[in-house]
Design an enzyme around this catalytic site. Sequence first.
Site, PDB file in Angstrom:
ATOM      1  N   GLN A  71     -34.385  42.220 119.959  1.00 37.02           N
ATOM      2  CA  GLN A  71     -35.645  42.297 120.938  1.00 37.02           C
ATOM      3  C   GLN A  71     -35.740  40.383 121.161  1.00 37.02           C
ATOM      4  O   GLN A  71     -34.654  39.634 120.752  1.00 37.02           O
ATOM      5  CB  GLN A  71     -36.916  42.308 120.153  1.00 37.02           C
ATOM      6  CG  GLN A  71     -37.117  44.152 120.051  1.00 37.02           C
ATOM      7  CD  GLN A  71     -37.974  44.966 119.141  1.00 37.02           C
ATOM      8  OE1 GLN A  71     -38.269  44.836 118.357  1.00 37.02           O
ATOM      9  NE2 GLN A  71     -38.798  44.159 120.375  1.00 37.02           N
ATOM     10  N   HIS A  72     -36.534  40.757 122.386  1.00 40.91           N
ATOM     11  CA  HIS A  72     -37.385  39.352 122.611  1.00 40.91           C
ATOM     12  C   HIS A  72     -35.784  38.053 123.208  1.00 40.91           C
ATOM     13  O   HIS A  72     -36.660  37.852 124.064  1.00 40.91           O
ATOM     14  CB  HIS A  72     -37.698  38.202 121.556  1.00 40.91           C
ATOM     15  CG  HIS A  72     -38.045  39.235 120.517  1.00 40.91           C
ATOM     16  ND1 HIS A  72     -39.658  40.010 120.751  1.00 40.91           N
ATOM     17  CD2 HIS A  72     -38.180  39.792 118.553  1.00 40.91           C
ATOM     18  CE1 HIS A  72     -40.695  40.811 119.634  1.00 40.91           C
ATOM     19  NE2 HIS A  72     -39.515  40.824 119.505  1.00 40.91           N
ATOM     20  N   ASP A 243     -34.306  47.206 118.586  1.00 42.20           N
ATOM     21  CA  ASP A 243     -33.858  48.263 117.411  1.00 42.20           C
ATOM     22  C   ASP A 243     -34.361  48.363 115.796  1.00 42.20           C
ATOM     23  O   ASP A 243     -33.970  49.355 115.730  1.00 42.20           O
ATOM     24  CB  ASP A 243     -32.706  46.246 116.697  1.00 42.20           C
ATOM     25  CG  ASP A 243     -33.842  45.229 116.673  1.00 42.20           C
ATOM     26  OD1 ASP A 243     -34.918  45.392 117.248  1.00 42.20           O
ATOM     27  OD2 ASP A 243     -33.381  44.561 116.490  1.00 42.20           O
TER      28      ASP A 243
END
Length: 488
Positions: A71-72, A243
């Site tokens: 992520q991110h 995830d």
Amino acid sequence: MALVAGVDSSTQSCKVVIRDAATGALVRSGSAPHPDGTEVDPEAWWSALQAAVEDAGGLEGVTAMAVGGQQHGMVALDADGAVIRPALLWNDTRSADAAEDLARELGDGDLGRGRDALLEAGGSVPLASFTVTKLRWLADHEPDNAARVAAVALPHDWLTWRLTGSTDVRTLTTDRSDASGTGYWHPASGQYRWELLSRALHRDVGPDELALPRVAEPFEAVGTTAAAGAIPAGITLAPGCGDNAGAALGLGLAPGQVFVSIGTSGVVAAVAGSAAADPSGIVAGFADATGAFLPLACTLNGTRVLEGGRRLLGVDHADLSALALAARPGAGGLVHVPYLEGERTPNLPRATGSLHGMTPASLTRENLARAVVEGLLCHLAAALDGIRALGVDVAEVTLVGGGSRSEAVRRLAPGLLGVPVVVPAPGEYVADGAARQAATAAAGAGTLVAWERNGDERYTGEAQPDVRAAYDRQAAREAEAFAPTAGA
């Protein structure tokens, strides 16, 4: 037999599982490594996906697939769909100052008030890991690159888009779970917050100026694959997911259930029926991949804590466990606070790790190994407390990730987390969750297909409040030493 494929494009590697669409039975799998570092050329992910598919024996017979991913991460694209600069990953903490600057601006100079405003706007308090803070870092440090940004994607968005063969940034798609980790998409309202993006990029942007991925429905088919290398044409693509949401899917967790994942990062998350809002910033108010929510606390330091202890002692992971289990609870007074690469939970991006209580008697190999394992588990227990503080009744946790393979972690976790621990059979749960999403999309079902989970082991243990109290005292000292300043 209809087959589906699930991909986990994680920080460290790409994993591919191919499963029976009806039963979830594993047919074959493959993997390939990703390069080290906190910024990566996305082409490395594409190459690793190709290699992992080949390692899995190809995609013959696969009717649908989905990509779960870290992520991110910030993938900045120009108007032609080209990557502008290497992607900044979630664990790149250069954006720590940017996170504080955004908060102070929204709070008219007051950090606390600004974080409250960010929470209201985006559902979480953005820390250095969040995409919005990385965009601000880009605007501050690479203004020429920032001026070229015509679209922003997350790692799994970019891979799904690449699988379609499209170069039109207006065809990017994402899902609720990953969008909720950007800091500029609100999981409760389901809307992008353009004012935050404008503030981050130092220029006014809206849907006409900046292409953001369309947020797909949880089990929607978002396209089909184009032929490319090891990827054949015509495979149905599901939206994919972040995830942690993928792991929740792979584990089959229902609302009210909690999992702890020890991978590169440490994650504590609960499936919930309503959005969470934590003004402390400890718990991020993420969405899940089914239409529910996933309040989540994430640490930067997970398996690297065990790896650091193993290297220091010159042993393998099995021997590290054996040494830890040979020591008594409390490690003879040694306390390890494992903020090895800064920390996100608590928000201490500039912190370092520490070892306290060193005496001639306490400095043994056994005590050091025990302090490493206890420090990691106490760190995760503090994150679990953040989930409890939001009203989640934690009766037990499901423990997954590479760290769960450690015997010492499994045996010590119940006493330090304070609840029984269930350890499923080893698996690639993020990739499994992506495969399950793909099976649901291929079936055209509105609810998740049912796959049975087998092989759980349950661990219990006596609570260790003294160990936890000793850790909390030292962690508080670290927090005081490295806490961001509260004023202007």
